[in-house]
Each structure stands twice: as C-alpha cells, then as structure tokens.
Design a protein around this motif. Sequence first.
Motif, PDB file in Angstrom:
ATOM      1  N   GLY A  74      15.445  14.866  76.558  1.00 13.75           N
ATOM      2  CA  GLY A  74      15.401  13.628  75.870  1.00 13.75           C
ATOM      3  C   GLY A  74      15.653  13.621  74.420  1.00 13.75           C
ATOM      4  O   GLY A  74      15.156  12.593  73.493  1.00 13.75           O
ATOM      5  N   TYR A 123      17.538  10.431  72.777  1.00 13.70           N
ATOM      6  CA  TYR A 123      16.722   9.185  72.600  1.00 13.70           C
ATOM      7  C   TYR A 123      15.699   9.646  71.377  1.00 13.70           C
ATOM      8  O   TYR A 123      15.157   8.282  70.782  1.00 13.70           O
ATOM      9  N   LEU A 160      19.986   4.441  78.442  1.00 13.71           N
ATOM     10  CA  LEU A 160      18.941   4.875  79.560  1.00 13.71           C
ATOM     11  C   LEU A 160      19.383   4.232  81.062  1.00 13.71           C
ATOM     12  O   LEU A 160      19.404   4.881  81.927  1.00 13.71           O
ATOM     13  N   TYR A 185      20.807   6.608  84.088  1.00 15.78           N
ATOM     14  CA  TYR A 185      19.364   6.887  84.845  1.00 15.78           C
ATOM     15  C   TYR A 185      19.456   7.947  85.902  1.00 15.78           C
ATOM     16  O   TYR A 185      18.410   8.464  86.173  1.00 15.78           O
ATOM     17  N   VAL A 192      18.267  10.852  83.909  1.00 20.02           N
ATOM     18  CA  VAL A 192      17.072  10.673  83.358  1.00 20.02           C
ATOM     19  C   VAL A 192      15.956  11.077  84.488  1.00 20.02           C
ATOM     20  O   VAL A 192      15.034  11.563  84.208  1.00 20.02           O
ATOM     21  N   VAL A 211      10.195   8.952  77.772  1.00 18.87           N
ATOM     22  CA  VAL A 211      11.377   8.383  77.272  1.00 18.87           C
ATOM     23  C   VAL A 211      11.498   6.827  77.509  1.00 18.87           C
ATOM     24  O   VAL A 211      11.933   6.273  76.751  1.00 18.87           O
ATOM     25  N   PHE A 212      10.908   6.549  78.410  1.00 21.31           N
ATOM     26  CA  PHE A 212      10.465   4.924  78.633  1.00 21.31           C
ATOM     27  C   PHE A 212       9.466   4.138  77.928  1.00 21.31           C
ATOM     28  O   PHE A 212       9.652   3.356  77.227  1.00 21.31           O
TER      29      PHE A 212
END
Length: 267
Positions: free
Chosen positions: A159, A162, A219, A223, A226, A237-238
């Motif tokens: 990640g 991000y 994202l 996905y 992810v 990450v979320f």
Amino acid sequence: MTIKSYSYEAEALVKEYLLAESFVPYISVLGGIAMCKMAYDITHWFSSQYIDGYRSLTKVQRIEWNNRGMSSAHAIYITVMSLFLVFYSDLFSDDAPGGPTVFRSSPLSIFTLGVSVGYFITDLAMIFWSYPSLGGMEYVSHHLLSVFAISYAILSGEGQLYTFLCLISETTTPGVNLRWFLDVTGMKRTKTYIVNGVVMFFSWVVARLLLFMFLFYHLYCHYEQVKQMDSFAYVIVFSVPSVLAVMNVVWFGKILRGLRRTLTKSQ
C-alpha cells in the motif's frame, strides 16, 4: 596502492551495510530527524538575522516559528518525492512490470517514507514537550496515525502508493505556516495575507479534497489487488485515508470561514 585499497574497502562496506535494503528504514528515519534539527536551526538563524518581526516574538512564539519552518521543509521534501514516485516514475504504473501495484516498493520509496517518519516523530516530541502550544489532540492524533500507517507501509511493503497519495496533501502545509507567520508579525491586513489565503484555499481543494477522491477511486478500480493484501494492511488502506479525509473536510471548513472573514474585511 594502500590508500586505494582502503577506499575500495570503505566503499564496499557502505554498499553492503549502510545502503543495504534492510538498513534503509533505520538510516532514513535518523536522516529525517537530522533534517528536522537542521531545518529548525536554519529557520532560527535566518529569521533572527533577516526578519525584524521575529525578534519581537515571545519565546513560545519563536519555538513555534522555528517548528513551522521545520514542517515546511518536510512538506516541500515529501511533496516533491511523492509526486515523483507516484506520477513521474514507473514504480506504481499499471503498465510497469513488478507485480500488483499495491505490493510495489523500492529502496527510494522506503527511504522517502522513512524520512517522513523521522519528521513526524520529531514533531510529536516537540508537541508533547510544549503541549499544547504547538497543537492540541487533533495534531497528536494526526501524527500518531501518520507514524503508524507509514511505518507499516515501510515494513510490509504494501500500500505504499496510497501512503504517498496521502502525503501529497502536505503540499498545503507551507501555505498554512505562511499564514501564521504573517499573522504574528502584524501583516494580517496586507495583500500578501489575502493572496496567501486564496492560494491556500485552492491548494486545499486540490491536494486534500480532489486528491483523496482520486485515491478512493483508485482503490475502487484496483480492488481485486487490494483484497489480496494482508488483512491488517487492508484495514489501514481504507481506514487511515477515511479518517484523514474527514479531518481535511473539517479543517477546510475552518479555512473557508477564515477566508470569508478576510475577504469581507478587505472590501
């Protein structure tokens, strides 16, 4: 010949140990702390020599002034490096080799993130030492969240894209600091203050609102990649961008109200 031999041995040691990938995170964090110390001292020296208003500040205000100079230096560094790694280099390009985008990293990306961790640790230490003059719990929460998320991205290698997208939002920091500099030196009614407020407003829209929309869109589009991440990384990450996005919206509301007051007084 003896001198050349020692030179080759020293070079080999540097490459094998100091620049070894396993040592990069620790070296970069120490480098970030050293950078903060240097930026703080340079800000103090330059301001005391060339800025008249600095000498009339209180001790607490001088500490905050130097601290903001330090944070501006970090913001410029991390913005430039993040923009380079995300948009200019091929590290996180969908077309580049190296497996799924969410699992990519490099010694340069690790070093860049490590310097940022060094900054947040240093700034946290200063906030705790001078609490609450350098910021309240919102700054403590922001910095702790940043240290935790960035450190995990470094150690796991997941990640990082991000993480850099979130760090690009630091581009607004110099404008926020300049606004404070102008305020404490009695330049709140100048055109410079008004222009800075307008620039800060638009940069905030781009770097802390639209950019986060792009992050969440990325994202969504990636996905399938992810969800292959470690469950802990998946949550980070979320959750971290979501918390930061909410904080950005709250701070944006304050900037909007401040800009409205400034423009109203100038008319």
